[in-house]
Design an enzyme around this catalytic site. Structure first.
Site, short mmCIF file in Angstrom:
data_model
loop_
_atom_site.label_atom_id
_atom_site.label_comp_id
_atom_site.label_asym_id
_atom_site.label_seq_id
_atom_site.Cartn_x
_atom_site.Cartn_y
_atom_site.Cartn_z
N ASN A 183 0.86 -1.18 0.00
CA ASN A 183 0.00 0.00 0.00
C ASN A 183 0.89 1.23 0.00
O ASN A 183 1.42 1.65 1.03
CB ASN A 183 -0.92 -0.01 1.22
N GLU A 184 1.07 1.81 -1.17
CA GLU A 184 1.99 2.93 -1.35
C GLU A 184 1.36 4.22 -0.83
O GLU A 184 0.15 4.30 -0.61
CB GLU A 184 2.33 3.08 -2.84
N PRO A 185 2.19 5.25 -0.61
CA PRO A 185 1.63 6.56 -0.23
C PRO A 185 0.52 6.98 -1.18
O PRO A 185 0.64 6.85 -2.40
CB PRO A 185 2.84 7.49 -0.35
N SER A 187 -2.51 5.57 -0.62
CA SER A 187 -3.52 4.54 -0.37
C SER A 187 -4.49 5.03 0.71
O SER A 187 -4.09 5.62 1.71
CB SER A 187 -2.85 3.25 0.10
N SER A 202 9.84 1.34 -3.12
CA SER A 202 9.46 -0.06 -2.89
C SER A 202 10.12 -0.98 -3.91
O SER A 202 10.54 -2.09 -3.56
CB SER A 202 7.94 -0.21 -2.96
#
Length: 663
Positions: A183-185, A187, A202
């Protein structure tokens, strides 16, 4: 043989009451700025044992109830100590996983059907293949399905989790940008299991499983934030100083989608489990005076006053009693009697760290100097994990040691061969082939044959293919040539340039082999040969690929073996740790600081630029977009600027060092 002495480096001695409070009242006091329950341990192994205690209890309780225990698992390297402890308890204590169901937290996308780099394969090799879990109880996203099917597939994955009764314990690491699972920034709190584009940071972390960042798939199927928060209990692990910044933001910062892990603050049963290094930026560790009374050591006083200077925008000698009282440092006034007494103490301490004579100044009073005057000249060994860390991290000091007449040896510990792009090999092979054509009329059959072999291999090379040993050898030769050129530029004779090619590095992949006794003996033999008075070694253990830590562990282990053997040379040797490639020393820890003029800084840059293969096309520049010479200069200038702000001498740039005392 002690192979992990790096883990025992304690730059700042943290009183136990700040990481292991004895009562609930003490814990409440020191953690009042923390919004997530955080347990700090002295080592990853101890933290892992605490997590596994809970997992084991849950598995056994569910077994007694005739139910399955459902685990959600990530595959990050920070979970390795937990997996190792689970395996140990299964093999040595009979812990059974027959009633355990596992849901894999994320999977790379897209993957080929025959790909060996899936997270499920990682989970199998690190845990599942070593325990008695039933294959039917292992669930993971499928990275090989078509993109048209992903959305429906994710809904079914969510339904399957609910069908199994939901996740009892979710176990995840945390990424450097605050991602949990992938869950990347950006999300959202309500995000479900879905397909997501993976960002550069990531991808860099995932590259341990692939050949290069370019081979990491662009997307991932990940459990969403909402999916993770639906777990009944959540554990997040982080080890090492490279995670300290994101842990502080997660635990003490506000909830924001720019740090997805911060959403865990809304979950009532989340536990953050870290070691002291990863906890290093939490207020109770770095600024303990803001949460409780302190036992004031010299380093803590220095740290507090530097913090106060930056907070008030004043140099040291202008701090007043009022500044102390208004910022929670009245204890220091009681300890020193006045602001002036404390100010002048720290000012003198910092002043004494500055030296233009890193090898010691001959015929001088060295009472307040970081290095002793004798013997002079000194035999100096500079260990460089990769063939450019010496000039990146301490190029100015290295050059000055040579100019001041010391007998300097540079030791390149690894070949650095995986950090060379294929285009560099092509360029050099074109040169060799052209040389053969021009000066040997193409009669050298070895060159001709090898050129064709390598040309064909590179033309057919696919993502994930490992380089042949011939290509790795050529890449190593390229790095050697650059290292020799930089060393010659710095005035170091070539018979003082050593290439150890430590075996642990030669995996052909980003993920290296374990560093072992064979590596240590190679380093030990070099030390026995040179018998140095000074050793410089990499201290930036936050290197994301772990090579620096392993190289430094090899040096420390070799020194430890020499200490056991009561080697005479070691009694008159000091060991200095440098940083620069990935981070810089905190000022409270600096024990020697070597200034550089604008001309010296330019010479350092020129030495770094000799490593042409590590410029724009270097495969592993990390998540910092600047080139290594740019990072190095920025950090060296920042150190000088900080000394200037504190009211000390103003220099163009400074390289900082911390002394290592063999344990």
């Amino acid at each position: 043989m002690r192979l992990d002495l790096c883990s025992q480096i304690a730059l700042n001695s943290v009183p136990e009451e700040f990481y292991n409070p004895k009562t609930a009242v003490e814990r409440s006091e020191i953690t009042r700025l923390e919004k997530l329950s955080t347990d700090i341990y002295t080592s990853p192994e101890r933290g892992a044992q605490a997590i596994v205690d809970v997992i084991e209890q849950e598995i056994k309780q569910k077994y007694q109830e005739g139910r399955h225990c459902v685990l959600g698992l990530g595959t990050g390297v920070s979970l390795t100590p937990v997996f190792n402890e689970l395996i140990r308890r299964h093999k040595e204590e009979g812990l059974s996983f027959k009633n355990v169901i596992v849901f894999n937290a994320y999977e790379y996308f897209p993957l080929n059907k025959d790909s060996q780099n899936s997270t499920l394969n990682q989970l199998r090799s690190r845990l599942l293949d070593h325990i008695d879990i039933e294959e039917k109880n292992v669930f993971a996203p499928d990275g090989t399905i078509s993109q048209d099917e992903v959305q429906q597939y994710c809904r079914l994955y969510e339904q399957n989790i609910k069908k199994q009764g939901g996740i009892d314990i979710m176990l995840l690491g945390i990424g450097r940008n605050g991602n949990i699972a992938t869950n990347e920034p950006g999300s959202g709190l309500t995000s479900p299991t879905r397909l997501i584009l993976v960002d550069a940071t990531s991808r860099s972390e995932m590259s341990m499983s692939f050949g290069t960042n370019d081979q990491v798939p662009p997307c991932s199927i990940t459990m969403g934030i909402e999916t993770i928060l639906s777990s009944r209990r959540i554990f997040i692990t982080a080890w090492g100083e490279e995670k300290a910044g994101i842990i502080q933001k997660t635990v003490e910062g506000k909830i924001t989608d720019s740090v997805p892990a911060s959403f865990l603050q809304s979950h009532n049963a989340t536990k953050i489990v870290v070691d002291l290094a990863a906890a290093g930026q939490l207020t109770r560790i770095v600024h303990p005076w803001l949460v409780a009374s302190c036992e004031w050591t010299d380093k803590l006083v220095r740290s507090a006053l530097v913090w106060l200077c930056l907070k008030t925008n004043k140099p040291l000698l202008k701090l007043t009693n009022k500044d102390y009282n208004e910022n929670g440092l009245s204890e220091l006034l009681a300890l020193y009697g006045s602001a002036y007494n404390a100010n002048i103490k720290v000012f003198n301490d910092l002043q004494h760290t500055i030296t233009g004579w890193p090898g010691g100044k001959p015929n001088a009073d060295d009472t307040n100097r970081p290095e002793r005057a004798t013997p002079f000249p000194k035999r100096v060994v500079v260990f460089s994990p990769h063939p450019d860390d010496d000039v990146i991290s301490m190029g100015g000091t290295l050059r000055r040691l040579v100019q001041q007449g010391h007998d300097v040896h540079v030791v390149f510990e690894t070949s650095g061969n995986i950090a060379v792009g294929d285009e560099e090999v092509t360029r050099f092979m074109h040169f060799i082939n052209g040389f053969n054509q021009l000066f040997a009329d193409s009669k050298d059959e070895v060159i001709t044959k090898k050129y064709q072999e390598i040309k064909q291999f590179l033309a057919n090379k696919k993502d994930g293919d490992l380089d042949t040993r011939d290509i790795l050898t050529i890449k190593g030769l390229i790095r050697r040539g650059e290292a020799r050129t930089a060393s010659t530029y710095n005035g170091i004779p070539l018979d003082h340039v050593h290439f150890l090619d430590l075996p642990f590095y030669e995996s052909g992949k980003i993920e290296k082999l374990e560093m072992g006794e064979k590596d240590v003996r190679i380093v030990q033999a070099l030390l026995q040969e040179v018998q140095p008075h000074q050793i410089y070694v990499a201290g930036d253990l936050a290197d994301p690929h772990g090579t620096h830590r392993k190289c430094t562990n090899a040096v420390f282990a070799a020194v430890d073996e020499e200490k056991k053997a009561k080697a005479a040379w070691l009694k008159d040797c000091r060991i200095w740790m440098y940083r620069g490639a990935w981070a810089e020393w905190e000022i409270e820890n600096i024990e020697m600081c070597v200034p550089m003029s604008p001309e010296e800084l330019r010479a350092k840059r020129n030495a770094i630029l000799k490593h042409a293969s590590q410029m724009e096309s270097a495969p592993f520049l990390g998540n910092d977009e600047r080139l290594f010479w740019q990072r190095s200069e920025a950090r060296n200038r920042a150190t000088a600027e900080l000394y200037d702000k504190l009211g000390l001498a103003c220099y163009e740039a400074m390289e900082a060092f911390v002394e290592y005392k063999p344990l």
